[in-house]
Design a protein around this motif. Structure first.
Motif, PDB file in Angstrom:
ATOM      1  N   ASP A 165      26.194   9.173   3.426  1.00  0.00           N
ATOM      2  CA  ASP A 165      25.111   8.684   2.569  1.00  0.00           C
ATOM      3  C   ASP A 165      23.743   8.819   3.232  1.00  0.00           C
ATOM      4  O   ASP A 165      22.733   8.948   2.545  1.00  0.00           O
ATOM      5  N   CYS A 166      23.685   8.809   4.588  1.00  0.00           N
ATOM      6  CA  CYS A 166      22.356   8.952   5.190  1.00  0.00           C
ATOM      7  C   CYS A 166      22.075  10.393   5.606  1.00  0.00           C
ATOM      8  O   CYS A 166      20.970  10.695   6.064  1.00  0.00           O
ATOM      9  N   ARG A 212      25.583  17.620   4.365  1.00  0.00           N
ATOM     10  CA  ARG A 212      24.630  17.940   3.314  1.00  0.00           C
ATOM     11  C   ARG A 212      24.285  19.414   3.344  1.00  0.00           C
ATOM     12  O   ARG A 212      24.151  20.047   2.307  1.00  0.00           O
ATOM     13  N   LYS A 213      24.111  19.971   4.544  1.00  0.00           N
ATOM     14  CA  LYS A 213      23.675  21.356   4.604  1.00  0.00           C
ATOM     15  C   LYS A 213      23.978  21.972   5.960  1.00  0.00           C
ATOM     16  O   LYS A 213      23.908  21.294   6.979  1.00  0.00           O
ATOM     17  N   GLY A 226      13.611  11.192   8.417  1.00  0.00           N
ATOM     18  CA  GLY A 226      14.562  10.221   7.890  1.00  0.00           C
ATOM     19  C   GLY A 226      15.388  10.748   6.742  1.00  0.00           C
ATOM     20  O   GLY A 226      16.089   9.994   6.078  1.00  0.00           O
ATOM     21  N   ASP A 227      15.330  12.054   6.490  1.00  0.00           N
ATOM     22  CA  ASP A 227      16.101  12.631   5.400  1.00  0.00           C
ATOM     23  C   ASP A 227      17.582  12.715   5.769  1.00  0.00           C
ATOM     24  O   ASP A 227      18.450  12.685   4.907  1.00  0.00           O
TER      25      ASP A 227
ATOM     26  N   ALA B 121      13.554  14.992  -2.014  1.00  0.00           N
ATOM     27  CA  ALA B 121      14.263  14.629  -0.786  1.00  0.00           C
ATOM     28  C   ALA B 121      14.781  13.197  -0.826  1.00  0.00           C
ATOM     29  O   ALA B 121      14.360  12.386  -1.662  1.00  0.00           O
ATOM     30  N   ASN B 122      15.688  12.900   0.107  1.00  0.00           N
ATOM     31  CA  ASN B 122      16.168  11.545   0.335  1.00  0.00           C
ATOM     32  C   ASN B 122      14.935  10.681   0.641  1.00  0.00           C
ATOM     33  O   ASN B 122      14.170  11.010   1.538  1.00  0.00           O
ATOM     34  N   ASN B 123      14.749   9.606  -0.113  1.00  0.00           N
ATOM     35  CA  ASN B 123      13.535   8.779   0.010  1.00  0.00           C
ATOM     36  C   ASN B 123      12.274   9.542  -0.352  1.00  0.00           C
ATOM     37  O   ASN B 123      11.185   9.194   0.093  1.00  0.00           O
ATOM     38  N   GLY B 144      19.414  19.582  -2.422  1.00  0.00           N
ATOM     39  CA  GLY B 144      20.640  20.076  -1.814  1.00  0.00           C
ATOM     40  C   GLY B 144      21.792  20.154  -2.795  1.00  0.00           C
ATOM     41  O   GLY B 144      22.917  20.418  -2.408  1.00  0.00           O
ATOM     42  N   GLY B 226      22.037  23.344  -1.674  1.00  0.00           N
ATOM     43  CA  GLY B 226      22.771  22.867  -0.509  1.00  0.00           C
ATOM     44  C   GLY B 226      23.790  23.883  -0.074  1.00  0.00           C
ATOM     45  O   GLY B 226      23.729  25.060  -0.452  1.00  0.00           O
ATOM     46  N   THR B 227      24.735  23.393   0.676  1.00  0.00           N
ATOM     47  CA  THR B 227      25.750  24.261   1.243  1.00  0.00           C
ATOM     48  C   THR B 227      26.650  24.864   0.174  1.00  0.00           C
ATOM     49  O   THR B 227      27.075  25.994   0.289  1.00  0.00           O
TER      50      THR B 227
END
Lengths: 360, 278
Positions: A165-166, A212-213, A226-227, B121-123, B144, B226-227
């Protein structure tokens, strides 16, 4: 950053102009202290055309196309430089013009001679490890007893799944990740046996849903911003992420760990392409790179260890005394290197990698 | 006069036929990592055979088609009302609205796609916005995923849909609609029987202008995907750069071209037809 790749791709056809009193250097981004390059230009009267890339693959494609127009390039020793050397892309160095050669670390020179007999074609520049970069707070929040100094962080599904999740990123490089997976399994990291590679691929496939990648440079910004909270990447890149994160508004604590199972020792080397227009300026630039002051200033910038023994006393204790940059002997003993393999082996390995990435 | 006609053909020969012949020659050779360039010339169809036996390539091709087709439908649904609205505003405002459609082109394509990273993006800005409005407390990160790629393609190619649609709708004789209304046709019927058929050339042109480049798109899936995002343009990049397999990459490029010849020919025919009508 991937942007560099795209920009360099756009300029793939348009090499730099050739000329006298000039040296066209093609190097990784943020890899030589810019102030030192200015000093070289002033002292020698040679103008430096400095262009950058972020992946060995781009450099490889340019060199193999021919007439790249570059006088000095900085590939990673194995497997890239070795393959390029086999394809007869480099000229032998006239060592009588390299006065600073004596400054280099004999230990690294010996390791390098495995790829380049007699160190005839290349000089080592920087070296480092491949390991685990992580966001200290986010990891602790999700797994207080996380094995941060172990490859289990990225290869054990029970561990890595906690960080999905992070965000998790892994290098997009079969020559870095598959040897690490082999090492994790206790197999020879340099194994080319199809059955060993199949086992390594199974390890990466098992953790793929949590990743994620796969990317070779995006993780620097992603960790710093922080992604993502976990990355398997190059030591210096993660140090850069750490420094950027520390300077950012909402300070993040990024740390790096060399896996206790061992780590791939990579060496980036400087060499002169065969079709370089004039070797003399290029040799002067190589000699400049081996100047202890230049190596020391560049290590301070990049967080990578340099291959220059005479530079050691010139660097602050925070670099030379840092076990993550200049690891102690017992850690160094677990370093490994990989060889290139035959054309078929390269093809099979990269095909295997593509299939892993797309999850097939 | 002859010179004027010869010029475009010369251009085509030098900048299309010659490079195409080179790519074909490479595709028929075999990979040789110890050579520079890493190609051993020859005559072998094994690279093409591999494309059809290894299901990775077929899957990448199908997935590119699916993503491009979805993007085409979405840009059409978004672009048609936009083009219609622009064509129906007063002549004074039309240039301004058209300008707004074209304005994004003033910035580099690459930078515009890059900007989406910050949004998705995340956040990123989108998630912050969702949290701020209370619409979602724990939104899933879009960056992604295939959604991000789809969104990026729709965003980047929307003007290519709007402009030909506008050109077709602007020519529409409003008298026809008035006549339909006078004869008792409700607006929906008038739209379906008059506006839509007459704007069809614009629809076809817009769809092809979006679909054809979207199939081979590389930058958007690379930056936003993404992947797991499988697209033929990315496979081509991987074969050429990561795998340094020039012959196989060339074979992928040729197949991509051959498979796009169909839609391109359709586009040409439709263009020729609309020219004849004038």
């Amino acid at each position: 950053m991937r942007l560099y790749v795209l920009v360099s791709l756009l300029s793939l056809a348009a090499g730099p102009a050739l000329g006298q009193g000039k040296v066209n250097v093609y190097n990784w981004s943020d890899y030589i202290a810019p102030k030192e390059v200015e000093r070289f230009e002033k002292d020698s009267g040679v103008k430096v055309n400095y262009t950058t890339y972020d992946s060995n693959e781009i450099l490889d494609a340019k060199l193999k196309t021919g007439y790249s127009g570059y006088d000095v390039v900085v590939p990673t020793a194995s497997p890239f430089f070795v393959r390029q050397l086999a394809a007869n892309l480099y000229q032998p160095l006239d060592k009588s013009k390299l006065k600073n050669l004596k400054n280099l670390d004999p230990e690294i020179m010996t390791a390098l001679a495995k790829y380049d007999p007699g160190n005839a074609h290349a000089i080592p520049w920087m070296w480092g490890t491949t390991g685990i970069g992580y966001n200290v707070v986010e990891i602790k929040k999700r797994m207080p007893d996380a094995p941060v100094d172990s490859l289990r962080m990225v290869f054990d599904p029970a561990v890595v799944s906690k960080f999905k999740d992070c965000g998790v990123m892994i290098l997009d490089s079969p020559t870095d990740v598959l040897p690490a997976a082999l090492n994790y399994l206790g197999l020879d990291p340099d194994s080319k046996k199809p059955e060993d590679l199949a086992k390594a691929a199974a390890v990466v496939k098992a953790v793929r849903p949590y990743i994620r990648k796969f990317h070779s440079s995006e993780y620097i910004n992603a960790l710093a911003g922080g992604d993502i909270c976990l990355a398997f990447g190059y030591s210096g890149d993660i140090f850069q992420a750490r420094d950027r994160a520390a300077k950012a508004k909402d300070k993040r604590d990024i740390a790096y760990a060399i896996p206790k199972e061992g780590s791939l020792l990579w060496i980036d080397v400087a060499a002169i392409p065969k079709d370089a227009p004039d070797g003399d300026e290029a040799l002067r630039f190589l000699d400049f790179m081996m100047d202890p002051k230049v190596a020391a200033a560049s290590s301070a910038l990049t967080g990578y260890a340099n291959a220059n023994k005479a530079a050691l006393p010139l660097m602050p204790k925070s670099i030379t005394g840092n076990p993550l940059i200049y690891p102690p002997t017992d850690v160094r003993e677990r370093f490994y290197t990989v060889t290139a393999g035959t054309a078929e082996q390269v093809r099979d390995r990269t095909r295997l990698w593509t299939l892993i990435k797309v999850g097939r | 006069m002859r010179f004027v006609i010869a010029l475009p053909f010369l251009w085509l020969a030098v900048f299309f036929l010659l490079p195409f012949a080179l790519v074909l020659a490479i595709a028929l050779g075999s990979n040789a990592p110890d050579l520079a360039p890493p190609v051993e010339l020859g005559f072998s169809l094994k690279n093409f055979a591999l494309l059809f036996t290894d299901d990775l390539y077929v899957a990448a091709w199908l997935s590119s088609l699916r993503i491009a087709a979805t993007a085409t439908v979405v840009t059409l649904l978004l672009g048609y009302p936009m083009a219609y609205a622009v064509a129906r505003t007063s002549a004074r405002w039309r240039p301004v609205l058209l300008m707004l459609v074209i304005l994004p082109f003033w910035t580099s394509f690459l930078i515009r796609v890059y900007a989406w990273i910050g949004l998705l993006a995340n956040n990123g800005l989108l998630e912050q916005f969702l949290r701020w409005t209370g619409l979602a407390q724990n939104p899933e990160t879009i960056l992604g995923t295939e959604w991000a790629v789809q969104l990026g393609i729709v965003y980047a190619y929307l003007p290519f849909m709007v402009l030909p649609l506008y050109a077709a709708l602007e020519k529409l004789d409003l008298g026809l609609l008035e006549a339909a209304a006078d004869l008792g046709a409700p607006p929906v019927a008038a739209f379906l029987t008059i506006t839509l058929p007459l704007s069809l050339p614009g629809v076809v042109a817009g769809c092809l202008l979006v679909f054809i480049p979207a199939v081979g798109e590389f930058v958007i899936p690379d930056l936003l995907g993404g992947t797991g995002t499988l697209m033929i343009g990315k496979v081509l990049w991987d074969e050429f750069f990561t795998n340094a397999d020039w012959p196989l990459a060339s074979a992928v490029a040729i197949c991509l071209l051959v498979l796009l010849v169909g839609p391109i020919a359709l586009f040409q025919r439709q263009q020729a037809k609309s020219l004849e009508r004038k």
